[in-house]
Scaffold this motif. Structure first.
Motif, mmCIF file in Angstrom:
data_model
loop_
_atom_site.group_PDB
_atom_site.id
_atom_site.type_symbol
_atom_site.label_atom_id
_atom_site.label_comp_id
_atom_site.label_asym_id
_atom_site.label_seq_id
_atom_site.Cartn_x
_atom_site.Cartn_y
_atom_site.Cartn_z
ATOM 1 N N LYS A 263 -3.970 -1.031 13.885
ATOM 2 C CA LYS A 263 -3.961 -2.492 13.839
ATOM 3 C C LYS A 263 -3.005 -2.984 12.755
ATOM 4 O O LYS A 263 -2.724 -2.289 11.773
ATOM 5 C CB LYS A 263 -5.364 -3.032 13.533
ATOM 6 N N THR A 264 -2.548 -4.226 12.930
ATOM 7 C CA THR A 264 -1.725 -4.879 11.920
ATOM 8 C C THR A 264 -2.511 -6.042 11.338
ATOM 9 O O THR A 264 -3.525 -6.468 11.901
ATOM 10 C CB THR A 264 -0.407 -5.379 12.538
ATOM 11 N N GLN B 147 -6.743 -3.904 10.265
ATOM 12 C CA GLN B 147 -6.273 -2.680 9.633
ATOM 13 C C GLN B 147 -6.991 -1.477 10.239
ATOM 14 O O GLN B 147 -8.031 -1.603 10.868
ATOM 15 C CB GLN B 147 -6.464 -2.700 8.118
#
Length: 178
Positions: free
Chosen positions: A58-59, A63
């Motif tokens: 994930k960004t 996270q």
């Protein structure tokens, strides 16, 4: 021994930190058997490594994180988790997360530690609550762990999950405010 030393909790046999690209091979070793078993996650059992990596990493504001062993299991990725907004737009203030633990390390508190980390990270990122959309009701250990961490079952979708051994079982929606 002083009273302080007696009441101080023992250090965890792991540390939880943000996952890096170098962690992927160890994370895939954890994800693949869970995905293939098809008993606790709604992912397609034929998910490829590339699909899993794209889905799991994930960004911001989400996270991906890892529980990395210390002491006797020094450097081994024992479990992993991911955190992200549950929805876009008007629902983006509620977090969602998932966790997987390396085979052989279940029941040792790794998943609870990953959940605790994600709750703190979600709070720090400004989320107001966390929701699990699909906790398989037959995964009683996970259901009990999340309830022990303050999550409530706010609904169950009957027969929403086709368990490979048990047939159709319900999926719980679980929620807690941060």
């Amino acid at each position: 021994m002083s009273a302080t030393a007696e009441t101080r909790p023992a250090p965890s046999p792991w540390e939880i930190r943000k996952a890096t690209a170098q962690d992927w091979p160890a994370i895939w070793e954890i994800l693949e058997p869970v995905i293939r078993a098809g008993e606790t996650f709604t992912w397609d059992r034929d998910t490829t490594e590339a699909q899993a990596r794209a889905k799991w990493f994930k960004t911001a504001p989400g996270q991906t994180f890892a529980a990395v062993g210390t002491g006797g299991s020094d450097g081994v990725v024992l479990g992993t988790g991911e955190l992200h907004p549950n929805q876009d737009g008007g629902g983006s203030h509620v977090a969602n997360a998932g966790y997987m633990v390396r085979d052989g390390y279940g029941g040792q508190g790794v998943a609870r530690a990953l959940c605790d980390y994600s709750l703190r990270a979600a709070r720090a990122a400004g989320f107001r609550a966390m929701q699990f959309n699909a906790v398989v009701e037959s995964n009683v250990r996970a259901v009990a762990a999340w309830q022990g961490m303050g999550f409530e079952i706010i609904g169950t979708v009957p027969e929403a999950f086709n368990h490979p051994r048990l047939g159709y079982v319900g999926l719980h929606v679980m929620y807690r405010r941060l």
